[in-house]
Every structure is written in structure tokens, then in C-alpha cells.
Write a protein that holds these residues in place. Structure first.
Motif, short mmCIF file in Angstrom:
data_model
loop_
_atom_site.label_atom_id
_atom_site.label_comp_id
_atom_site.label_asym_id
_atom_site.label_seq_id
_atom_site.Cartn_x
_atom_site.Cartn_y
_atom_site.Cartn_z
N ASP A 155 -7.37 11.56 18.60
CA ASP A 155 -8.66 10.88 18.62
C ASP A 155 -8.85 10.00 17.39
N ASP A 156 -8.27 10.41 16.28
CA ASP A 156 -8.35 9.59 15.06
C ASP A 156 -7.32 8.46 15.06
N GLY A 157 -6.40 8.48 16.03
CA GLY A 157 -5.40 7.43 16.10
C GLY A 157 -4.34 7.50 15.02
N LEU A 158 -4.09 8.70 14.51
CA LEU A 158 -3.13 8.83 13.40
C LEU A 158 -1.69 8.65 13.85
N TYR A 159 -1.39 9.01 15.10
CA TYR A 159 -0.02 8.91 15.61
C TYR A 159 -0.07 8.27 16.99
N SER A 160 1.07 7.73 17.40
CA SER A 160 1.13 7.08 18.71
C SER A 160 1.06 8.12 19.82
N ARG A 183 -16.87 9.09 7.33
CA ARG A 183 -15.48 9.36 6.98
C ARG A 183 -14.57 9.23 8.22
N THR A 184 -15.05 9.73 9.34
CA THR A 184 -14.26 9.62 10.58
C THR A 184 -14.08 8.18 11.00
N THR A 205 -11.41 11.21 32.46
CA THR A 205 -10.66 12.42 32.82
C THR A 205 -9.40 12.57 31.98
N GLY A 206 -8.65 11.49 31.81
CA GLY A 206 -7.42 11.57 31.04
C GLY A 206 -7.66 11.93 29.59
N HIS A 207 -8.77 11.41 29.02
CA HIS A 207 -9.06 11.70 27.61
C HIS A 207 -9.49 13.15 27.41
N GLY A 208 -10.25 13.70 28.35
CA GLY A 208 -10.79 15.04 28.16
C GLY A 208 -9.99 16.15 28.78
#
Length: 529
Positions: free
Chosen positions: A498-503, A370-371, A244-247
């Protein structure tokens, strides 16, 4: 009428502890435990005894669900190795070590009953770890502690059930492993399904109040079926919360999410406060049971103190190599980083076949690869930017507090358990001592070992600048409204998440601003109509 008065006084005590705790710098849970203990010892206060099922089945699922909803899924995934080690292996090791100690020190207590009590006092409390959230510790430490608190109760309860069964009949190692795998796998499947269905249904409900009421049922919709199937209801509630938190940011409107946040904070305050207050109030009843059974209170105190020392020592012995393993993993990632970067560059090259004698993959396959590479590089940067050392390990060890779950689990011991009242009293003393000693000194320990945070602040500022550039680069078609721009910018931020680019902390601020702006625009449009 008396019950109503008690409930009102309890709510006022929770509010008073929260306000007073902020002013005097003492965590509200500690104050509530002390208040409960003090009130329970007054001669005119009747004995308080709470059915443990109310805590295990009625209080814990919503609390764990709420905590998992607010926990960044990316951080949970990245720290899953440490979380899994602490919530499974450490609980088992601690329970077995304590089992041998209890069976040796308590007369007529065999190894299985000793392991049962060890399983009760081994897991840290997810509610108790809330004390660490307001302290200046590494974000990784907070993620590890919160993730551990979400899952280790399930390990402990499965181990407790197995030990009780072992005391009555023989059990095999493969049977224990099978029960644990079944309990977790079935619960995870149920929680995942409930989380997905929850998002799908609530995305079609326009009324925010109705939407929030539906959210109150989700942890029980996940936990009850899991328990009926012999799985872990707590794991099911946690998985449903993570899904739930992710979506939610993609599927639910800002008004729905704001309503959820505000109402669940109130629920958390009341339930957490009630748990700790009740824990203190039950002291007099537990002491009376020990006295009636002619068990020694002083002796129980010595056993509990020794058990608490054992839990801390075992935890320290486990966390030290865990920190070294995490540092080695980060070093391996640093060595792999150039190869991953080269692979990403080769994928961006439109020429070639992707390898001698091989056809070039399709565009969809290339994008998936690539992802994965992009996320792998982001994970490596995450571990390298915030390496864990002995200071963080010290905080992880000392912040591993027990809480009301320990007491509730102890009260589920069968009536024919040898020295049952003594075991419950020992569990209470371990939990209360852990909260008051470790929780009461945690701020000092953190202040002693926490390094300078200037570098982290600079890194946060750099991330905010990069996020601002990301938002400025978002383009929408001509004639798009401001709401369209907000939707596009939110999608860009969530893709970066989702890509984890930033905190998660750096992304939360711009996401909150976008939500506030969208709510304001929607309210103004309604007023204009």
C-alpha cells in the motif's frame, strides 16, 4: 444437438490454439482469428451472426473484471495520468480525426456517422493487449496498456451513443461532457459499492466453491445496475474488480483466493478464445451483407487500411508528447525528493511546534502526513527507477490493437445507418488487420527496441533481499503459532504494498509462498482431526 457439437468443437479449438501458440511462438488470439476466418469461408459452414449484446453485456464485464482484479491497484494509481490520457483524450481525438476521414471518403456519410465509426475503431481491446503480457517489456508499459484497455471501451461507447444521437438531432459540447462525466461517476460509485459489499459478504463464506460462484456474479451485479441508470457498465465492472483485487488479500482466505484464481483463469481462457474465434467466424456473414447491399469489398479494404494507418499515426503523435510529459514529471519528482525527505525528518523530531505560531499536529495527523510523504517518496523512486523513453513509447504505440469489441460495437449501429453493412465490414477489417499485423509483428518490434534488462534483474534481486529482511524483522508475541506469524508477515507485506515500497511482482512471490504454507498447515490440521 448441433449447438452442443459446435460448443465442444469451439472449446477444443481454443485449447488447441493455446497449446499450439505456445509451441510455435504465435499468440493464441491470432491463431483463433485465423481459424475462425478459415472455417467461415468453407462452403458448407452456415453463416454465423452473434448478437453484439452478448459480447458487450455478457462477455466484456467478466473479462474486464478479471483483468482488473489481477492488476495491482498501486500501479494503476501511479500510471493513471497516462491511462486517462490514452483511454479518454486519445479515443476522442482519434474518433474525430477518423470521423472527418470517413465522412470524406464514404458517400452520404455525414460527420456524425463518421465520428460514430471513428469511435468504434478508436479504442484498443483489453483482450487484445493480453498478447503483450508474455513479452519482455517494461512493467510500466504493461500497466499502462492494461489500464488503457480497461477504460477506453467506456469512452468509445459513450462517444458512439452521442454521435448516433447527434446524427438524428443536434447535441451540445456541454451535453457530451455531462453525459460522459455522469456515465463514469455513477459507474465508479456503483462499482466501488459492489466491490466493498462483495468483500464483506465473501469474507463470511467458508466454502471456497460457493465463494468463487459468488465472484462470478460480481461483474454483472456492478454492470447491470450501471447500464440501467444510463452509466457505463464496463467502468462499474472495472472499479469493482480493482476494489476486490486490492482488498482480497486482507479480507479473503488463501484458499478462497486460490480457488478464484484457478477458476477465473479457466473462464478467461474460454471467454477470450470464444471472442476471437467468433470474430473470425463472422467474416462470411459480414461479406454476404456487403455483397447484398452492392457495396465494394475492395474499396472497403482500402478504406480500412487507410483508417488503420490513421489510428497508428494519431496514436504515435499522442504518445510521443505523453512520454515527454512522463519524463518531466519524473524530473520534477526528483527535484522535490530532498524537500519531502526533510519534511519526513522534521515530523520524526518530537520537539518543536511544527511551525512558528502553530501548534504541533496530533499524532493521528502526523501519521497521516508521514504516510503521504512515504508514499510520495516511493512514487518518485518508482518513476526514477523505470523511466520511459522512445523505446517504451514505440511498444505502447504498436501494442494498441483493436479486437472483437470493435466488431461488436459496430453491429450496434441502428438499422437506418447509411451504408451500415459497409461500415461494419470496415470495422471488421480494421480490427482483424490490427490484430494480425500489429499482433503478429509485436514480438519482433519488442525485440528490436527493448534494451538490455540486466539492470532490472539486479533491481529485482535487491528488492527480494529487502523483502526478506522485512519478513525476518516481523515480531509476534510469545507462544504465537506459525499461522499467527504468517498473518503478521502477510500484513507487513500488504502494508509495504500500500505504501508502494516494492513492486507488485516482487511482493507476489513471498505472498504466494505464505498462502501456500498457510493452506498446507490448514490441510494438515484437518487431517490430524
Amino acid at each position: 444437438m448441433e449447438l452442443l457439437v459446435v460448443m465442444v468443437l469451439g472449446l477444443l479449438a481454443i485449447v488447441a490454439a493455446s497449446v499450439l501458440g505456445d509451441r510455435i511462438g504465435v499468440a493464441a488470439p491470432l491463431l483463433l482469428v485465423l481459424i475462425g476466418i478459415g472455417v467461415s469461408l468453407l462452403p458448407f459452414v452456415p453463416e454465423v451472426e452473434i448478437d453484439p449484446e452478448w459480447i458487450l453485456a455478457g462477455v466484456l464485464p467478466p473479462l474486464l473484471y478479471s483483468a482488473s482484479v489481477s492488476m495491482p491497484t498501486m500501479d494503476f494509481r501511479r500510471e493513471f495520468g497516462a491511462i486517462g490520457g490514452l483511454s479518454v483524450l486519445l479515443v476522442v481525438i482519434s474518433a474525430v480525426a477518423l470521423g472527418f476521414f470517413f465522412s470524406w471518403i464514404v458517400p452520404d456519410l455525414n460527420i456524425w456517422w463518421g465520428i460514430a465509426l471513428g469511435a468504434i475503431v478508436s479504442p484498443t481491446d483489453a483482450v487484445a493487449t493480453s498478447i503483450v503480457r508474455g513479452l519482455p517489456v517494461s512493467r510500466r508499459v504493461v500497466s499502462i496498456l492494461e489500464g488503457e484497455g480497461l477504460l477506453n471501451d467506456a469512452t468509445a461507447l459513450v462517444l458512439l451513443r452521442t454521435a448516433v444521437a447527434g446524427a438524428a438531432a443536434s447535441v451540445s459540447l456541454w451535453g457530451v461532457l455531462g453525459d460522459f462525466v455522469y456515465a463514469v461517476a455513477v459507474a465508479a460509485a456503483i462499482g466501488f459499492a459492489v466491490g466493498k459489499i462483495n468483500l464483506r459478504i465473501r469474507s463470511r463464506v467458508s466454502d471456497s466453491t460457493v465463494n468463487t460462484v459468488i465472484s462470478f456474479t460480481v461483474p454483472f451485479l456492478a454492470s447491470i445496475p450501471a447500464e440501467e441508470l444510463g452509466a457505463s457498465g464496463l467502468v462499474a465492472a472495472v472499479v469493482a474488480g480493482l476494489v476486490t483485487g486490492h482488498g482480497a488479500a486482507r479480507r479473503l482466505s488463501p484458499r478462497h483466493r486460490l480457488s478464484d484464481t484457478q477458476n477465473w483463469r479457466a473462464v478467461e481462457l474460454v471467454l477470450e478464445g470464444a471472442v476471437f474465434l467468433t470474430m473470425g467466424l463472422e467474416l462470411a456473414t459480414i461479406i454476404a451483407d456487403v455483397v447484398d447491399d452492392h457495396e465494394g469489398i475492395g474499396r472497403a479494404g482500402l478504406i480500412a487500411a487507410s483508417a488503420l494507418v490513421i489510428t497508428i499515426v494519431v496514436r504515435g503523435a499522442f504518445v510521443a508528447p505523453l512520454i515527454r510529459w512522463l519524463r518531466r514529471r519524473a524530473a520534477r519528482g526528483e527535484r522535490m525528493k530532498p524537500r519531502l525527505s526533510d519534511a519526513a525528518q522534521r515530523l520524526d523530531n518530537p520537539d518543536g511546534t511544527g511551525g512558528r505560531g502553530r501548534r504541533r499536529p496530533s499524532e493521528n495527523q502526523i501519521e497521516r502526513i508521514r504516510t503521504r510523504i512515504r508514499r510520495g517518496l516511493a512514487d518518485i523512486d518508482y518513476f526514477l527507477d523505470a523511466p520511459l523513453d522512445w523505446r517504451d513509447g514505440t511498444v505502447v504505440v504498436w501494442a494498441g490493437m483493436r479486437g472483437a469489441v470493435t466488431l461488436a460495437a459496430a453491429q450496434t449501429l441502428p438499422d437506418d445507418t447509411p451504408s451500415r453493412s459497409l461500415l461494419i465490414f470496415i470495422a471488421f477489417l480494421v480490427a482483424a488487420g490490427s490484430l494480425l499485423i500489429q499482433g503478429g509483428t509485436l514480438k519482433r518490434v519488442v525485440g528490436w527496441v527493448t534494451p538490455d534488462t540486466t539492470i532490472d534483474e539486479k533491481e529485482d534481486h535487491s528488492e527480494y533481499q529487502q523483502i526478506a529482511k522485512l519478513l525476518d524483522a516481523v515480531q509476534v508475541g510469545d507462544g504465537a503459532s506459525r499461522l499467527d506469524v504468517i498473518a503478521a508477515q502477510r500484513t507487513a507485506l500488504l502494508d509495504a504494498r500500500d505504501d508502494g515500497l516494492y513492486s507488485a511482482e516482487s511482493l507476489q512471490r513471498p505472498l504466494t509462498r505464505l498462502d501456500a504454507e498457510q493452506i498446507g498447515l490448514e490441510l494438515r490440521s484437518r487431517t490430524d482431526i
